[in-house]
Enzyme design. Structure first.
Site, short mmCIF file in Angstrom:
data_model
loop_
_atom_site.label_atom_id
_atom_site.label_comp_id
_atom_site.label_asym_id
_atom_site.label_seq_id
_atom_site.Cartn_x
_atom_site.Cartn_y
_atom_site.Cartn_z
N LYS A 60 -3.34 -0.83 -5.55
CA LYS A 60 -2.37 0.20 -5.89
C LYS A 60 -2.80 0.85 -7.15
CE LYS A 60 1.41 -2.10 -3.51
NZ LYS A 60 1.85 -0.99 -2.68
N ARG B 33 3.73 -7.06 6.57
CA ARG B 33 4.07 -7.35 8.05
C ARG B 33 3.41 -8.43 8.40
NH1 ARG B 33 1.38 -1.55 9.17
NH2 ARG B 33 2.56 -1.00 7.09
#
Length: 621
Positions: free
Chosen positions: A402, A479
């Site tokens: 990130k 996920r």
């Protein structure tokens, strides 16, 4: 000397906490239940008027029967240096514990005006009107002032003091329009020549109060409370408010009033004069009295979740978070199971285990269980529910770091907000103890870090249902952990599965910071969640799972990819990915990436605790 070690010489490990906290001197593990454990206030009365004893004082903890078993489930937190934190500091005692609350009928008894702070909650006057009522709660004194559009604001209530009633009749509303979140304060002498604080708080137009407006009203009121430092406060409701919204008002008032100072070097809480008595004056008071106990429970659950979210990642890691879950299970009498890496390997949770490989902290799978009493004629009436919270204690993004502007890597301690919401719900359910419902609280906790052991873009991993996944992006890790958790939950044979997660940043663009999005494979289940959203005042919006986009998850080498190759609707695509790990059970996915954090106040909301609790209670009998 190895870099990663668990020192036997550290005296502040989780199960050897000193009796005094490092920051406040609040007793930790060895002190009395009264100050350590969350409980309902001893003076809190039910709707029937019967005083309830503190919750924990009347409980026995049968799920975890002894200290030895409790220690066995907990794990020593790994340290690089001996100064590394090994536990999450949690305040189990707040000023709300010591707060006595009374609800009084304003039409039957006027508010005393002998001391403390008196606050009037006022609607703005209707526009283009020369006069107007504010809620019609009854009373003898009247007051008018200029509202929006030149109209008048009128106070219908009176207090037990002639001088103050005369003051109210004179108006004194210059520069106060009743605009939402505004306030005006006075300091006047009563009949006994004692000075009393008065305040008006604007609630906006009548009949337009929603969760968003109530938050602003509560914040304005909390500002007054902190500034006035009065220990006795009376709130006069000149507005009409629904029972559920009244409860939410109290919950948010409590939440905003309590200040999180766990990581301050000085104990500022001892310097604060907290309120001790709160009187709520409202029409038809009996209808609202039953909301007080529930408001306390929901506040504690929300504040507990918020403390976990706000804890920095050097304090809140997979091991310390699972230890906190064990402690919570003991306190509210839940069954508890913490699965370690070896057990996860036996379950073949390859997707979940891959995400945590780069961290110095081992994966920990939390499984708490509440089993309510069976009171119906048939055992089939007992609903079984699985609640799954995403539990990434820090998300660096992995090798897909990130690093881009706006990626908010500094905020990624909040990526376990789903887990916190589920644990906060576990507290509420364990406290309320509903019948005819069995709830499994689950979280696949890990940390997504960069190291020589981290999983890589392009890796192909195998989930516990046998499906292979090509890792298109290591920053789409949530996920992967949820995939194995969903498979685990379905094997429990539950009636519903609901997962809650800070899954996709796209939610900020689709629904912003006020509404969570809900996806699912069962309309009836989603409607239950929407109904719970209304009663909990935590807004949720139904979003579609568009099967047309499923092909964008196809992989040339594996069964599917964890990101889309073409579709930009990443929240929808993430839901399609999760759907691959559900066979037949009704399932809903709640994405709270946009609503979990209060960016303006720079603190968590604890979103989801009330929503999930209401969802469970709606299925309980």
């Amino acid at each position: 000397m190895p870099l990663l070690r668990s020192s036997q010489h550290i005296k502040n490990t989780y199960w050897n906490i000193p009796k005094k906290s490092f920051r406040t001197g609040v007793p930790q593990f060895a002190e009395s239940k009264k100050t350590r454990i969350l409980h309902l206030h001893p003076l809190c009365k039910s709707a029937s008027g019967v005083e309830s004893p503190p919750f924990f004082d009347s409980q026995t903890f049968s799920s975890i029967s002894n200290r030895k078993e409790f220690r066995k489930m907990a794990t020593t937190v790994p340290q690089v240096v001996s100064l590394d934190p090994t536990t999450i500091p949690i305040d189990y005692h707040t000023p709300i514990d010591d707060l006595s609350i009374e609800v009084k009928d304003i039409s039957a008894e006027a508010c005393p005006a002998d001391e403390g702070l008196i606050v009037f909650l006022l609607n703005s006057a209707p526009k283009h009107s020369s006069s107007g009522g504010s809620g019609g709660n009854g009373g003898s004194a009247g007051s008018s002032g200029n509202g929006e559009g030149g109209a008048q604001i009128k106070i219908n209530s009176s207090v037990k003091d002639n001088t103050i009633n005369e003051f109210l009749k004179e108006g004194n509303m210059e520069n106060f329009t009743g605009k939402l979140g505004t306030s005006k304060s006075f300091y006047i002498a009563n009949d006994q020549k004692k000075y009393v604080s008065l305040a008006y708080v604007g609630c906006g137009p009548a009949n337009e109060e929603t969760e968003l407006e109530i938050r602003k009203v509560a914040y304005a009121l909390v500002t007054l409370l902190h500034d006035s430092k009065h220990k006795k406060v009376s709130i006069i409701f000149e507005i009409k408010i629904e029972e559920a919204l009244f409860r939410f008002f109290l919950e948010h008032l409590f939440y905003e009033y309590v200040t999180d100072e766990r990581f301050k070097s000085a104990d500022k809480s001892t310097e604060t004069d907290f309120i001790k008595n709160l009187s709520l004056h409202i029409a038809n008071a009996d209808a609202y009295k039953g909301q007080i106990d529930k408001a306390r429970v929901y506040f504690y659950g929300t504040y507990y979740a918020a403390q976990l979210i706000a804890a920095p990642s050097n304090y809140c890691n997979p091991v310390s978070l699972s230890n906190a879950a064990v402690e919570l299970a003991q306190k509210v009498n839940l069954e508890c199971k913490i699965l370690d890496v070896k057990e996860l390997e036996e379950l073949k949770m390859g997707a979940y285990l891959s995400v945590g490989k780069g961290s110095m902290y081992p994966n920990k799978f939390i499984h708490l269980t509440y089993k309510g009493a069976q009171t119906g004629a048939s055992q089939n009436e007992k609903k079984k529910i699985a609640l799954i919270g995403k539990g990434i204690t820090f998300d660096s993004g992995g090798y897909n770091l990130k690093a881009a502007p706006g990626s908010m890597i500094d905020l990624m301690k909040f990526d376990m907000s789903g887990c916190a919401a589920v644990l906060g719900c576990a507290y509420c359910i364990g406290t309320i103890k509903p019948d005819n419902v069995e709830v499994h609280f689950l979280s696949a906790v890990c940390e997504n870090m960069v190291s020589k052991n981290s999983y890589r873009p392009g890796d192909i991993i195998t989930a516990s249902n046998g499906k292979t996944i090509e890792v298109g992006n290591t920053d789409a890790e949530g996920r992967l952990t949820l995939a194995d958790a969903l498979v685990y939950a379905e094997k429990l044979g539950v009636d519903y599965i609901v997962d809650i997660a800070t899954l996709t940043g796209a939610m900020l663009y689709s629904l912003g910071t006020s509404y969570a999005g809900v996806f699912g494979n069962n309309d009836q289940l989603i409607n239950k969640i929407l109904s719970s959203s209304k009663t909990s005042n935590e807004p949720v919006w139904w979003l579609p799972i568009i099967n047309e986009y499923r092909s964008s998850l196809n992989s040339k080498y594996a069964d599917l990819n964890n990101i889309s190759s073409s579709v930009k609707a990443s929240s929808v695509v993430a839901s399609l990915f999760l759907k691959e790990f559900i066979e037949n059970t009704p399932w809903a996915h709640i994405d709270i990436a946009g609503v979990s954090w209060n960016f303006k106040a720079r603190k968590p909301k604890g979103f989801g605790v009330r929503l999930l609790t209401e969802f469970v209670l709606n299925d309980a009998v």
